[in-house]
Motif scaffolding. Structure first.
Motif, PDB file in Angstrom:
ATOM      1  N   TYR A  21      15.142  10.826 -90.545  1.00 14.85           N
ATOM      2  CA  TYR A  21      13.866  10.925 -89.821  1.00 14.85           C
ATOM      3  C   TYR A  21      13.527   9.437 -89.547  1.00 14.85           C
ATOM      4  CZ  TYR A  21      12.912  15.533 -91.877  1.00 14.85           C
ATOM      5  OH  TYR A  21      13.042  16.874 -92.191  1.00 14.85           O
ATOM      6  N   GLY A  22      12.357   9.484 -88.688  1.00 14.90           N
ATOM      7  CA  GLY A  22      11.841   8.244 -88.294  1.00 14.90           C
ATOM      8  C   GLY A  22      12.525   7.545 -87.236  1.00 14.90           C
ATOM      9  N   HIS A  23      13.257   7.807 -86.325  1.00 17.98           N
ATOM     10  CA  HIS A  23      14.062   7.255 -85.298  1.00 17.98           C
ATOM     11  C   HIS A  23      13.152   6.934 -84.191  1.00 17.98           C
ATOM     12  CE1 HIS A  23      18.164   8.059 -86.399  1.00 17.98           C
ATOM     13  NE2 HIS A  23      17.533   9.268 -87.087  1.00 17.98           N
ATOM     14  N   LYS A  24      13.325   5.650 -83.529  1.00 12.41           N
ATOM     15  CA  LYS A  24      12.489   5.023 -82.562  1.00 12.41           C
ATOM     16  C   LYS A  24      12.598   5.626 -81.248  1.00 12.41           C
ATOM     17  CE  LYS A  24      10.286   1.463 -82.559  1.00 12.41           C
ATOM     18  NZ  LYS A  24       8.939   1.089 -82.618  1.00 12.41           N
ATOM     19  N   LEU A  25      11.164   5.972 -80.597  1.00 16.37           N
ATOM     20  CA  LEU A  25      11.392   6.466 -79.149  1.00 16.37           C
ATOM     21  C   LEU A  25      11.443   5.582 -78.328  1.00 16.37           C
ATOM     22  CD1 LEU A  25       8.755   9.652 -79.869  1.00 16.37           C
ATOM     23  CD2 LEU A  25      11.242   9.566 -79.370  1.00 16.37           C
ATOM     24  N   GLY A  26      10.520   4.476 -78.628  1.00 17.45           N
ATOM     25  CA  GLY A  26      10.475   3.561 -77.766  1.00 17.45           C
ATOM     26  C   GLY A  26       9.183   3.533 -76.691  1.00 17.45           C
ATOM     27  N   PHE A  27       8.772   2.668 -75.859  1.00 20.02           N
ATOM     28  CA  PHE A  27       7.904   2.571 -75.022  1.00 20.02           C
ATOM     29  C   PHE A  27       8.566   3.271 -73.660  1.00 20.02           C
ATOM     30  CE2 PHE A  27       6.263  -0.725 -77.638  1.00 20.02           C
ATOM     31  CZ  PHE A  27       5.018  -0.347 -77.835  1.00 20.02           C
ATOM     32  N   GLY A  28       7.753   3.861 -73.069  1.00 19.18           N
ATOM     33  CA  GLY A  28       8.051   4.465 -71.557  1.00 19.18           C
ATOM     34  C   GLY A  28       7.462   3.587 -70.473  1.00 19.18           C
ATOM     35  N   ARG A  29       7.694   3.904 -69.229  1.00 15.18           N
ATOM     36  CA  ARG A  29       7.333   3.005 -68.104  1.00 15.18           C
ATOM     37  C   ARG A  29       5.920   3.115 -67.571  1.00 15.18           C
ATOM     38  NH1 ARG A  29      12.083   3.464 -63.676  1.00 15.18           N
ATOM     39  NH2 ARG A  29      10.944   1.872 -62.923  1.00 15.18           N
ATOM     40  N   GLN A  30       5.580   4.422 -67.711  1.00 15.49           N
ATOM     41  CA  GLN A  30       4.186   4.420 -67.358  1.00 15.49           C
ATOM     42  C   GLN A  30       3.057   5.073 -68.374  1.00 15.49           C
ATOM     43  OE1 GLN A  30       3.488   3.652 -64.217  1.00 15.49           O
ATOM     44  NE2 GLN A  30       1.546   4.665 -64.128  1.00 15.49           N
ATOM     45  N   PRO A  31       2.446   4.415 -69.000  1.00 12.57           N
ATOM     46  CA  PRO A  31       1.728   4.604 -69.935  1.00 12.57           C
ATOM     47  C   PRO A  31       0.099   5.168 -69.660  1.00 12.57           C
ATOM     48  CG  PRO A  31       1.468   2.425 -70.110  1.00 12.57           C
ATOM     49  CD  PRO A  31       2.213   2.811 -68.980  1.00 12.57           C
ATOM     50  N   ALA A  32      -0.609   5.969 -70.771  1.00 15.12           N
ATOM     51  CA  ALA A  32      -1.900   5.922 -70.414  1.00 15.12           C
ATOM     52  C   ALA A  32      -2.399   5.662 -71.859  1.00 15.12           C
ATOM     53  CB  ALA A  32      -2.291   7.332 -70.281  1.00 15.12           C
ATOM     54  N   LEU A  33      -3.763   5.280 -72.049  1.00 16.06           N
ATOM     55  CA  LEU A  33      -4.290   5.003 -73.113  1.00 16.06           C
ATOM     56  C   LEU A  33      -5.546   6.053 -73.531  1.00 16.06           C
ATOM     57  CD1 LEU A  33      -5.202   3.084 -75.534  1.00 16.06           C
ATOM     58  CD2 LEU A  33      -6.952   2.105 -73.975  1.00 16.06           C
ATOM     59  N   PHE A  34      -5.224   6.475 -74.785  1.00 17.93           N
ATOM     60  CA  PHE A  34      -6.142   7.768 -75.240  1.00 17.93           C
ATOM     61  C   PHE A  34      -6.891   7.345 -76.244  1.00 17.93           C
ATOM     62  CE2 PHE A  34      -6.368  11.529 -78.007  1.00 17.93           C
ATOM     63  CZ  PHE A  34      -7.379  12.118 -77.372  1.00 17.93           C
ATOM     64  N   VAL A  35      -8.199   7.498 -76.202  1.00 20.52           N
ATOM     65  CA  VAL A  35      -9.290   6.951 -77.256  1.00 20.52           C
ATOM     66  C   VAL A  35      -9.997   8.415 -77.785  1.00 20.52           C
ATOM     67  CG1 VAL A  35     -11.316   5.644 -77.818  1.00 20.52           C
ATOM     68  CG2 VAL A  35      -9.699   4.909 -76.013  1.00 20.52           C
ATOM     69  N   CYS A  36      -9.541   8.580 -78.962  1.00 12.82           N
ATOM     70  CA  CYS A  36      -9.720  10.058 -79.503  1.00 12.82           C
ATOM     71  C   CYS A  36     -11.338   9.882 -80.308  1.00 12.82           C
ATOM     72  CB  CYS A  36      -8.871  10.594 -80.444  1.00 12.82           C
ATOM     73  SG  CYS A  36      -8.851  12.242 -81.106  1.00 12.82           S
ATOM     74  N   ASP A  37     -12.117  10.643 -79.910  1.00 16.85           N
ATOM     75  CA  ASP A  37     -13.396  10.902 -80.587  1.00 16.85           C
ATOM     76  C   ASP A  37     -14.093   9.751 -81.181  1.00 16.85           C
ATOM     77  OD1 ASP A  37     -12.342  13.608 -79.873  1.00 16.85           O
ATOM     78  OD2 ASP A  37     -12.390  14.112 -81.980  1.00 16.85           O
ATOM     79  N   VAL A  38     -14.113   8.576 -80.652  1.00 16.79           N
ATOM     80  CA  VAL A  38     -14.920   7.542 -80.875  1.00 16.79           C
ATOM     81  C   VAL A  38     -16.408   7.679 -80.287  1.00 16.79           C
ATOM     82  CG1 VAL A  38     -15.190   5.174 -81.216  1.00 16.79           C
ATOM     83  CG2 VAL A  38     -12.881   5.977 -80.969  1.00 16.79           C
ATOM     84  N   GLU A  45       1.637  -5.172 -80.237  1.00 12.89           N
ATOM     85  CA  GLU A  45       2.855  -4.689 -79.998  1.00 12.89           C
ATOM     86  C   GLU A  45       2.762  -3.992 -78.543  1.00 12.89           C
ATOM     87  OE1 GLU A  45       7.042  -2.319 -81.326  1.00 12.89           O
ATOM     88  OE2 GLU A  45       5.675  -2.718 -82.953  1.00 12.89           O
ATOM     89  N   VAL A  46       1.920  -3.391 -78.474  1.00 10.85           N
ATOM     90  CA  VAL A  46       1.510  -2.385 -77.232  1.00 10.85           C
ATOM     91  C   VAL A  46       1.125  -3.602 -76.155  1.00 10.85           C
ATOM     92  CG1 VAL A  46       0.108  -0.832 -76.105  1.00 10.85           C
ATOM     93  CG2 VAL A  46       0.700  -0.379 -78.345  1.00 10.85           C
ATOM     94  N   LEU A  47       0.302  -4.419 -76.502  1.00  8.16           N
ATOM     95  CA  LEU A  47      -0.139  -5.435 -75.473  1.00  8.16           C
ATOM     96  C   LEU A  47       1.111  -6.382 -74.983  1.00  8.16           C
ATOM     97  CD1 LEU A  47      -3.380  -6.663 -77.451  1.00  8.16           C
ATOM     98  CD2 LEU A  47      -3.135  -4.986 -75.527  1.00  8.16           C
ATOM     99  N   ALA A  48       1.779  -6.934 -76.023  1.00  6.36           N
ATOM    100  CA  ALA A  48       2.952  -7.588 -75.599  1.00  6.36           C
ATOM    101  C   ALA A  48       3.977  -7.032 -74.669  1.00  6.36           C
ATOM    102  CB  ALA A  48       3.629  -7.864 -77.005  1.00  6.36           C
ATOM    103  N   TYR A  49       4.298  -5.580 -74.742  1.00 10.85           N
ATOM    104  CA  TYR A  49       5.150  -4.968 -74.195  1.00 10.85           C
ATOM    105  C   TYR A  49       4.609  -4.521 -72.689  1.00 10.85           C
ATOM    106  CZ  TYR A  49       8.790  -1.406 -72.877  1.00 10.85           C
ATOM    107  OH  TYR A  49       9.685  -0.881 -72.066  1.00 10.85           O
ATOM    108  N   TYR A  50       3.439  -4.146 -72.638  1.00  8.84           N
ATOM    109  CA  TYR A  50       3.150  -3.868 -71.199  1.00  8.84           C
ATOM    110  C   TYR A  50       2.480  -4.944 -70.387  1.00  8.84           C
ATOM    111  CZ  TYR A  50       4.122   0.877 -72.062  1.00  8.84           C
ATOM    112  OH  TYR A  50       4.602   2.148 -72.431  1.00  8.84           O
ATOM    113  N   LEU A  51       2.363  -6.273 -71.150  1.00 13.37           N
ATOM    114  CA  LEU A  51       1.811  -7.285 -70.460  1.00 13.37           C
ATOM    115  C   LEU A  51       2.917  -8.386 -70.056  1.00 13.37           C
ATOM    116  CD1 LEU A  51      -1.473  -8.255 -71.952  1.00 13.37           C
ATOM    117  CD2 LEU A  51      -0.880  -7.386 -69.659  1.00 13.37           C
ATOM    118  N   SER A  52       4.306  -8.140 -70.527  1.00 16.88           N
ATOM    119  CA  SER A  52       5.286  -9.044 -70.522  1.00 16.88           C
ATOM    120  C   SER A  52       6.015  -8.970 -69.315  1.00 16.88           C
ATOM    121  CB  SER A  52       6.611  -8.663 -71.515  1.00 16.88           C
ATOM    122  OG  SER A  52       6.961  -7.148 -71.360  1.00 16.88           O
TER     123      SER A  52
END
Length: 220
Positions: free
Chosen positions: A26-43, A213-220
């Motif tokens: 269990y727990g294998h990494k999927l990694g980031f894709g090329r085209q992300p969307a941000l989801f903010v759930c019920d805040v 980690e998200v910020l670093a990946y998509y801003l690099s």
């Protein structure tokens, strides 16, 4: 000689049926894709008010969510918000409302359903999904939104880790999108529920990372 051959066969059978350690199964990494969307759930106003019977303290998580929102705006990437909204007609037949009767106050016009004031929500540019189920995909146009933007990765934040956020994550991977759960941007009413949900999500359904980690990946 025949006995020796039989022993070798038995050894081969044992190898075929060996137990795989849980840590490697269990727990294998999927990694980031090329085209992300941000989801903010019920805040929402109600859920983010710790004095409300259904509320919780989201102050630390809101800081991380706003950081992600601001960076996604800079990159012109989709931002999707959700909230739970029922109609008066739902009260008589919706089983979820029978299980949690206090949800009956989540009606159009209620201040409870508004996105929290201290969250950077832009009604003109952000998607806002009204849902009547735990998962953001349940009976909504979430799938259409993701496909229209050619999204391959969903960055999940918000509440609750063991509830709506969890169910939305499971549906994300089942629909073929990479789910990335931001650990320091999700919250639950009970720390034990949060911790267990994070372990389950990491092991079976998503990559669990920190906001940086998200910020670093998509801003690099």
């Amino acid at each position: 000689m025949d006995k020796d051959k039989d022993k070798d066969k038995d050894k081969d059978k044992d190898k075929d049926h060996r137990v795989i350690p849980v840590s490697s199964a269990y727990g294998h990494k999927l990694g980031f894709g090329r085209q992300p969307a941000l989801f903010v759930c019920d805040v929402t106003q109600g859920y983010s008010d710790p004095t409300h019977p259904r509320g919780m303290d989201m102050s630390a998580q809101k800081v991380k969510i706003n950081q992600l929102i601001q960076h996604f705006r800079v990159l012109s990437l989709p931002i999707i918000f959700s909230r739970i909204v029922f109609n008066s007609a739902d009260i008589s037949h919706c089983l979820w409302l029978k299980k949690i009767p206090s949800l009956q106050t989540l009606l159009p016009g209620s201040p409870e359903i508004g996105i929290a004031d201290d969250i950077d929500f832009n009604a003109k540019t952000d998607h806002l999904i009204n849902k009547k189920g735990a998962s953001v995909f349940m009976g909504t146009n979430m799938l259409t939104i993701l496909n229209n933007h050619n999204i391959d990765t969903l960055i999940l934040t918000g509440a609750t880790t063991s509830g709506c956020l969890y169910m939305s994550t499971v549906d994300t991977i089942q629909y073929g999108f990479r789910p990335i759960v931001v650990e320091d941007a999700v919250v639950d009413r009970w720390p034990s529920s949060h911790e267990l949900a994070i372990k389950q999500l990491q092991s079976k359904y998503a990559d669990v990372v920190k906001a940086q980690e998200v910020l670093a990946y998509y801003l690099s």
